[in-house]
Motif scaffolding. Structure first.
Motif, PDB file in Angstrom:
ATOM      1  N   VAL A 253       0.842  -1.204   0.000  1.00 47.89           N
ATOM      2  CA  VAL A 253       0.000   0.000   0.000  1.00 47.89           C
ATOM      3  C   VAL A 253       0.874   1.250   0.000  1.00 47.89           C
ATOM      4  O   VAL A 253       0.628   2.208  -0.743  1.00 47.89           O
ATOM      5  N   THR A 256       2.681   1.847  -3.401  1.00 47.25           N
ATOM      6  CA  THR A 256       1.823   2.314  -4.488  1.00 47.25           C
ATOM      7  C   THR A 256       1.171   3.659  -4.193  1.00 47.25           C
ATOM      8  O   THR A 256       0.420   4.178  -5.031  1.00 47.25           O
ATOM      9  N   LEU A 258      -1.143   4.436  -1.932  1.00 44.93           N
ATOM     10  CA  LEU A 258      -2.591   4.328  -1.729  1.00 44.93           C
ATOM     11  C   LEU A 258      -2.987   4.404  -0.253  1.00 44.93           C
ATOM     12  O   LEU A 258      -4.101   4.019   0.111  1.00 44.93           O
ATOM     13  N   ASN A 260      -3.790   6.942   1.387  1.00 47.97           N
ATOM     14  CA  ASN A 260      -4.854   7.931   1.588  1.00 47.97           C
ATOM     15  C   ASN A 260      -6.046   7.697   0.676  1.00 47.97           C
ATOM     16  O   ASN A 260      -6.850   8.609   0.443  1.00 47.97           O
ATOM     17  N   HIS A 261      -6.180   6.487   0.149  1.00 51.90           N
ATOM     18  CA  HIS A 261      -7.321   6.184  -0.704  1.00 51.90           C
ATOM     19  C   HIS A 261      -8.618   6.296   0.110  1.00 51.90           C
ATOM     20  O   HIS A 261      -8.651   5.961   1.301  1.00 51.90           O
ATOM     21  N   TRP A 264     -10.114   3.677   2.924  1.00 51.10           N
ATOM     22  CA  TRP A 264      -9.790   3.574   4.344  1.00 51.10           C
ATOM     23  C   TRP A 264     -10.764   4.350   5.219  1.00 51.10           C
ATOM     24  O   TRP A 264     -10.957   4.013   6.392  1.00 51.10           O
ATOM     25  N   LYS A 414       0.172  -1.217  -9.337  1.00 51.47           N
ATOM     26  CA  LYS A 414      -0.514  -0.026  -8.832  1.00 51.47           C
ATOM     27  C   LYS A 414      -1.825   0.200  -9.559  1.00 51.47           C
ATOM     28  O   LYS A 414      -2.840   0.558  -8.944  1.00 51.47           O
ATOM     29  N   GLN A 418      -5.272   0.182  -7.538  1.00 50.17           N
ATOM     30  CA  GLN A 418      -6.157   1.352  -7.604  1.00 50.17           C
ATOM     31  C   GLN A 418      -7.556   0.934  -8.010  1.00 50.17           C
ATOM     32  O   GLN A 418      -8.558   1.370  -7.419  1.00 50.17           O
ATOM     33  N   PHE A 421      -9.242  -1.021  -5.122  1.00 54.55           N
ATOM     34  CA  PHE A 421      -9.651  -0.117  -4.049  1.00 54.55           C
ATOM     35  C   PHE A 421     -10.871   0.699  -4.459  1.00 54.55           C
ATOM     36  O   PHE A 421     -11.777   0.921  -3.651  1.00 54.55           O
ATOM     37  N   ASP A 422     -10.897   1.124  -5.707  1.00 53.15           N
ATOM     38  CA  ASP A 422     -12.058   1.876  -6.200  1.00 53.15           C
ATOM     39  C   ASP A 422     -13.313   1.011  -6.170  1.00 53.15           C
ATOM     40  O   ASP A 422     -14.399   1.482  -5.789  1.00 53.15           O
ATOM     41  N   ASP A 425     -14.403   0.481  -2.558  1.00 51.73           N
ATOM     42  CA  ASP A 425     -14.954   1.754  -2.068  1.00 51.73           C
ATOM     43  C   ASP A 425     -16.371   1.954  -2.589  1.00 51.73           C
ATOM     44  O   ASP A 425     -17.280   2.328  -1.833  1.00 51.73           O
TER      45      ASP A 425
END
Length: 562
Positions: A253, A256, A258, A260-261, A264, A414, A418, A421-422, A425
């Motif tokens: 994490v 890459t 991430l 502050n994606h 979290w 990465k 990404q 994580f998207d 989220d």
């Protein structure tokens, strides 16, 4: 007179049989250089014996030459043993899996082992040796260094052999070792201190570390977080969704960018010092599915466990419907078979028909689009919200070697992270809008070894290093009457799967979803602590007195090179 003339040639002839190490000088100088930089698990006595074999005088020149030829395979095997590369047992045990890799992936793995800076340094060392050997008896210096290393093995280093700040990755410094910032520590910053963790007294010798590891497993064998025998009459139904992500550690994490994606910000609880216990998928899934008991050794993972150990079976006895979901077919490495045979997962695999393919795995099999998989789960689970369910979802998009269809080159990590994580989220946002009662637990299997270290190149996970097993774990309660406010509660204590089982046990009646006020402190306080111990078939990594140590194939413990 006759005696004098006959003894002089014999004496001269005796000295000429000591021919030195010749080209083997470069072999040992190369090892010394790698040892200096921390890239070897150097076996000093074995190398001294090999050097003595090369130096022993043999009058017959043909036998002398034959010795050099016989020494080539021995030298190669010894060099391999002195590195951190997987041993023969590991290669044999994983041979069938390696055979399943695509040719492009195998080529990519091979190229990672080429460190051009080290190749350049080795060439400079070669030129220096060839130049200096014209005037110096290099063998004398090489033998002196080897004897010194063996003395250090017996007495401990009187003079530091290593560059400032560099911890030796060799048995000659078995009393040293550096701290690893990514490994869990007690709040005091020193040795781990907890009633759940055996005391770490005494110096970090091989005998003491073996004894501590035995006491750890003996202690873990007695630990359990049993779920209640039955639920109260006013229990509230909810869905438990456990998402098991392959190849995601805190180090990945960070690498890459991430950290502050927005993902979290969804979590109510985040485990900052969670240890996955392994660096391979099958054992990781088994450990998670057996979360209700203490941490077993790798060998005991493949032995039957007590009925109370199987988290999803325990939930099923309380009325939870069991579900199994994956974004891959589970055939590689017999993953699905291991989940069923050793993890106790009985549910049929959720229908994968007509799911869009997002990636192709390292063995060419499809990796389905995770949004589509989660949407199918939402559709199927949404049919009846009066019953509780428990779903195990294993995800593979971040695994090393995955590539996009039509492109054999491994996809950028990465970019894949990404996207994942998207998707997660967006999924959490969606169920929050629907106000579904869901307890989401995201638990990675292990890290991707994205950056590699002195022991292993990027992507290699034969040794369960702290950077690979230190994984981010997040918990989200969706659909609460009184949801958690503010930033996530951070669990800093050393934790593992037993803490997840305890958290599920404290939430299993579902009353927190309808409570006017949730006691978050009671929910998260005094969760079971587990010392960071990670193990594969041929490697064990522990943290002792705040420093990581590694043992390969049952040998001696050495400090994990930093």
């Amino acid at each position: 007179m006759t005696n004098q003339t006959s003894s002089a040639p014999a004496s001269a002839s005796g000295w000429q049989y000591w021919r030195g190490l010749s080209g083997w000088n470069y072999y040992f100088l190369l090892k010394f250089g790698l040892l200096w930089t921390g890239y070897l698990n150097f076996h000093a006595l074995d190398n001294l014996v090999f050097m003595a074999f090369l130096l022993f005088p043999i009058p017959n020149r043909n036998l002398h030459r034959l010795r050099h030829w016989l020494a080539l395979p021995v030298g190669f095997a010894l060099f391999w043993r002195d590195t951190w590369l997987p041993g023969p047992q590991s290669l044999v045990s994983q041979g069938s899996q390696i055979a399943g890799f695509s040719s492009d992936y195998i080529f990519d793995l091979i190229t990672r082992f080429i460190n051009w800076q080290m190749v350049g340094a080795a060439f400079v060392l070669l030129v220096a040796w060839l130049f200096l050997s014209q005037w110096l008896r290099v063998t004398v210096f090489v033998v002196a260094i080897m004897l010194w290393l063996n003395v250090l093995t017996l007495t401990g280093p009187v003079i530091s052999l290593w560059p400032a700040g560099q911890n030796a990755a060799a048995t000659v410094t078995a009393t040293g070792g550096g701290a690893d910032n990514t490994v869990a520590r007690a709040s005091t910053g020193g040795a781990l201190v907890s009633g759940d963790i055996p005391a770490q007294d005494g110096p970090p010798t091989t005998a003491n570390l073996n004894a501590w590891l035995s006491s750890f497993y003996a202690s873990e064998a007695k630990r359990q977080t049993p779920l209640p025998a039955s639920l109260p009459a006013d229990a509230q139904p909810f869905e438990l969704l456990v998402i098991n992500i392959c190849s995601l550690a805190w180090s990945d994490v960070e690498a890459t960018g991430l950290m502050n994606h927005p993902l979290w910000s969804h979590f109510d609880i985040v485990f900052k010092n969670f240890n996955a216990g392994t660096s391979y998928s099958g054992p990781a899934a088994i450990r998670l599915l057996r979360a209700s008991c203490g941490q077993p050794s790798h060998k005991n993972l493949y032995q039957p466990a007590g009925e109370a150990c199987y988290l999803f079976d325990n939930l099923e006895k309380l009325g939870f419907t069991q579900h199994l979901m994956m974004d891959h077919n589970g055939l590689f490495g017999d993953f699905l078979k291991e989940v069923r045979d050793f993890g106790g997962m009985k549910a049929p695999l959720m229908n994968q028909a007509d799911l869009p393919v997002n990636l192709l795995s390292f063995d060419g099999s499809p990796v389905y689009n995770d949004t589509a998989v989660l949407n199918r789960w939402l559709e199927q689970e949404g049919r009846d919200n009066t019953k509780s369910s428990a779903t195990f979802f294993n995800m593979l998009p971040l695994h090393d070697g995955n590539h996009f269809p039509g492109n054999s080159k491994p996809a950028d990590y990465k970019l894949r992270a990404q996207k994942l994580f998207d998707e997660l989220d967006a999924f959490l946002t969606q169920i929050e809008k629907e106000n579904r009662r869901v307890m989401v637990v995201i638990v990675p299997e292990h890290g991707a070894a994205l950056q590699g270290d002195r022991m292993q190149v990027s992507g290699l996970r034969d040794i369960p290093s702290p950077a690979i097993t230190h994984v981010p774990v997040g918990v989200k309660f969706v659909g609460m009457k009184a949801p958690h406010q503010g930033s996530a509660i951070e669990i800093d204590q050393p934790s593992s799967f037993l803490a997840i089982s305890e958290l599920v046990a404290r939430s299993v009646d579902g009353k927190n979803f309808v409570a006017d006020r949730v006691d978050w402190d009671a929910l998260t306080k005094n969760l079971p602590q587990t010392a960071p111990v990670s193990e594969n078939a041929n490697a064990v990594v522990i943290q002792y007195q705040g420093k990581p140590y590694v043992r390969l194939s049952g040998g001696d413990w050495v400090p994990y090179p930093q």
